[in-house]
Design an enzyme around this catalytic site. Structure first.
Site, PDB file in Angstrom:
ATOM      1  N   THR A   1      -0.747   9.424   3.837  1.00 46.26           N
ATOM      2  CA  THR A   1      -1.079  10.766   3.342  1.00 46.26           C
ATOM      3  C   THR A   1      -1.689  11.526   4.512  1.00 46.26           C
ATOM      4  O   THR A   1      -2.043  10.934   5.530  1.00 46.26           O
ATOM      5  CB  THR A   1      -2.101  10.718   2.183  1.00 46.26           C
ATOM      6  OG1 THR A   1      -3.360  10.266   2.706  1.00 46.26           O
ATOM      7  CG2 THR A   1      -1.647   9.810   1.048  1.00 46.26           C
TER       8      THR A   1
ATOM      9  N   ARG B   1       0.859  -1.182   0.000  1.00 45.36           N
ATOM     10  CA  ARG B   1       0.000   0.000   0.000  1.00 45.36           C
ATOM     11  C   ARG B   1       0.890   1.225   0.000  1.00 45.36           C
ATOM     12  O   ARG B   1       1.987   1.210   0.546  1.00 45.36           O
ATOM     13  CB  ARG B   1      -0.884   0.011   1.245  1.00 45.36           C
ATOM     14  CG  ARG B   1      -1.925   1.112   1.213  1.00 45.36           C
ATOM     15  CD  ARG B   1      -2.894   0.961   2.391  1.00 45.36           C
ATOM     16  NE  ARG B   1      -4.016   1.858   2.253  1.00 45.36           N
ATOM     17  CZ  ARG B   1      -4.081   3.065   2.783  1.00 45.36           C
ATOM     18  NH1 ARG B   1      -3.066   3.533   3.486  1.00 45.36           N
ATOM     19  NH2 ARG B   1      -5.146   3.810   2.625  1.00 45.36           N
ATOM     20  N   HIS B   2       0.418   2.295  -0.599  1.00 44.96           N
ATOM     21  CA  HIS B   2       1.167   3.548  -0.586  1.00 44.96           C
ATOM     22  C   HIS B   2       1.418   3.995   0.847  1.00 44.96           C
ATOM     23  O   HIS B   2       0.743   3.557   1.778  1.00 44.96           O
ATOM     24  CB  HIS B   2       0.410   4.634  -1.351  1.00 44.96           C
ATOM     25  CG  HIS B   2      -0.951   4.909  -0.796  1.00 44.96           C
ATOM     26  ND1 HIS B   2      -1.158   5.663   0.337  1.00 44.96           N
ATOM     27  CD2 HIS B   2      -2.171   4.500  -1.201  1.00 44.96           C
ATOM     28  CE1 HIS B   2      -2.445   5.731   0.597  1.00 44.96           C
ATOM     29  NE2 HIS B   2      -3.093   5.010  -0.310  1.00 44.96           N
ATOM     30  N   GLY B   3       2.371   4.882   1.011  1.00 48.10           N
ATOM     31  CA  GLY B   3       2.658   5.426   2.336  1.00 48.10           C
ATOM     32  C   GLY B   3       1.539   6.345   2.810  1.00 48.10           C
ATOM     33  O   GLY B   3       0.591   6.651   2.082  1.00 48.10           O
TER      34      GLY B   3
ATOM     35  N   GLU C   1      -7.337   3.087  -6.744  1.00 45.59           N
ATOM     36  CA  GLU C   1      -8.249   2.760  -5.656  1.00 45.59           C
ATOM     37  C   GLU C   1      -9.703   2.962  -6.082  1.00 45.59           C
ATOM     38  O   GLU C   1     -10.002   3.681  -7.035  1.00 45.59           O
ATOM     39  CB  GLU C   1      -7.921   3.671  -4.464  1.00 45.59           C
ATOM     40  CG  GLU C   1      -8.528   3.213  -3.162  1.00 45.59           C
ATOM     41  CD  GLU C   1      -7.892   3.893  -1.959  1.00 45.59           C
ATOM     42  OE1 GLU C   1      -8.560   3.941  -0.926  1.00 45.59           O
ATOM     43  OE2 GLU C   1      -6.747   4.360  -2.045  1.00 45.59           O
ATOM     44  N   LEU C   2     -10.611   2.353  -5.355  1.00 38.93           N
ATOM     45  CA  LEU C   2     -12.046   2.512  -5.580  1.00 38.93           C
ATOM     46  C   LEU C   2     -12.422   3.982  -5.528  1.00 38.93           C
ATOM     47  O   LEU C   2     -11.931   4.727  -4.687  1.00 38.93           O
ATOM     48  CB  LEU C   2     -12.811   1.744  -4.489  1.00 38.93           C
ATOM     49  CG  LEU C   2     -14.329   1.818  -4.543  1.00 38.93           C
ATOM     50  CD1 LEU C   2     -14.854   0.998  -5.708  1.00 38.93           C
ATOM     51  CD2 LEU C   2     -14.912   1.300  -3.238  1.00 38.93           C
TER      52      LEU C   2
ATOM     53  N   GLY D   1      -9.994   7.448  -1.989  1.00 35.59           N
ATOM     54  CA  GLY D   1     -10.338   6.890  -3.284  1.00 35.59           C
ATOM     55  C   GLY D   1      -9.565   7.468  -4.451  1.00 35.59           C
ATOM     56  O   GLY D   1      -8.354   7.374  -4.524  1.00 35.59           O
TER      57      GLY D   1
ATOM     58  N   TRP E   1      -4.596  12.711   4.494  1.00 36.59           N
ATOM     59  CA  TRP E   1      -5.964  12.198   4.594  1.00 36.59           C
ATOM     60  C   TRP E   1      -6.014  10.837   5.282  1.00 36.59           C
ATOM     61  O   TRP E   1      -6.921  10.581   6.063  1.00 36.59           O
ATOM     62  CB  TRP E   1      -6.605  12.116   3.214  1.00 36.59           C
ATOM     63  CG  TRP E   1      -7.160  13.416   2.716  1.00 36.59           C
ATOM     64  CD1 TRP E   1      -6.820  14.669   3.147  1.00 36.59           C
ATOM     65  CD2 TRP E   1      -8.127  13.592   1.703  1.00 36.59           C
ATOM     66  NE1 TRP E   1      -7.529  15.617   2.446  1.00 36.59           N
ATOM     67  CE2 TRP E   1      -8.338  14.974   1.544  1.00 36.59           C
ATOM     68  CE3 TRP E   1      -8.830  12.717   0.886  1.00 36.59           C
ATOM     69  CZ2 TRP E   1      -9.233  15.501   0.618  1.00 36.59           C
ATOM     70  CZ3 TRP E   1      -9.722  13.244  -0.044  1.00 36.59           C
ATOM     71  CH2 TRP E   1      -9.918  14.615  -0.163  1.00 36.59           C
TER      72      TRP E   1
ATOM     73  N   ARG F   1      -0.006   9.451  -4.879  1.00 36.27           N
ATOM     74  CA  ARG F   1       0.538   8.828  -3.672  1.00 36.27           C
ATOM     75  C   ARG F   1       1.172   7.481  -3.981  1.00 36.27           C
ATOM     76  O   ARG F   1       2.194   7.113  -3.400  1.00 36.27           O
ATOM     77  CB  ARG F   1      -0.537   8.720  -2.593  1.00 36.27           C
ATOM     78  CG  ARG F   1      -1.757   7.890  -2.986  1.00 36.27           C
ATOM     79  CD  ARG F   1      -2.870   8.044  -1.958  1.00 36.27           C
ATOM     80  NE  ARG F   1      -4.072   7.338  -2.300  1.00 36.27           N
ATOM     81  CZ  ARG F   1      -5.107   7.865  -2.957  1.00 36.27           C
ATOM     82  NH1 ARG F   1      -5.072   9.124  -3.360  1.00 36.27           N
ATOM     83  NH2 ARG F   1      -6.173   7.143  -3.209  1.00 36.27           N
TER      84      ARG F   1
END
Length: 128
Positions: A12, A8-10, A82-83, A22, A14, A58
């Site tokens: 953020t 998974r990306h690092g 992502e969704l 998303g 958010w 990201r």
């Protein structure tokens, strides 16, 4: 045998704030860049053949950090994005519950719902 390692990306800003992101194109935080850099020490010990990334910033930032350490150039593919959370993007679960978003409340109880303006789970499954 083919093995996949999903990363998974690092972090953020958010994700730290527990907001749905998303398709919103949010950059990594400083801590997120550190997260990915720390992961590269493990990834360098593996015999990797290919690196894929979604097209979201990201994810691309994360794959750039990984690429620099393992010597593989990432293949960018928007099908891995992502969704799309539609109206839920940028909001926390607490906000959606306080707004009495019926779809979200149903989702929170384990029943799949498509967010208003968002993506059907079937669409996500097909593209990925």
């Amino acid at each position: 045998m083919t093995q996949f390692i999903l990363v998974r990306h690092g972090e953020t800003n958010w994700s730290r704030e527990k907001k749905y992101q998303g398709h919103s194109d949010i950059l990594l935080s400083l801590e997120g860049r550190r997260n990915v850099q720390a992961l590269t020490f493990h990834l360098k010990t593996l015999d990797l053949d290919v690196l894929y990334s979604s097209s979201l910033k990201r994810a691309c930032q994360s794959s750039d950090i990984i690429s620099a350490q393992i010597g593989l150039r990432a293949r960018i593919d928007s099908r891995l994005n992502e969704l799309n959370f539609g109206a839920w993007d940028g909001k926390t679960a607490e906000q959606l519950i306080s707004e009495k978003d019926k779809r979200f409340i149903s989702w929170a109880h384990g029943k799949w719902q498509t967010p208003a303006g968002g993506e059907l789970i079937h669409s996500l499954q097909q593209r990925v």
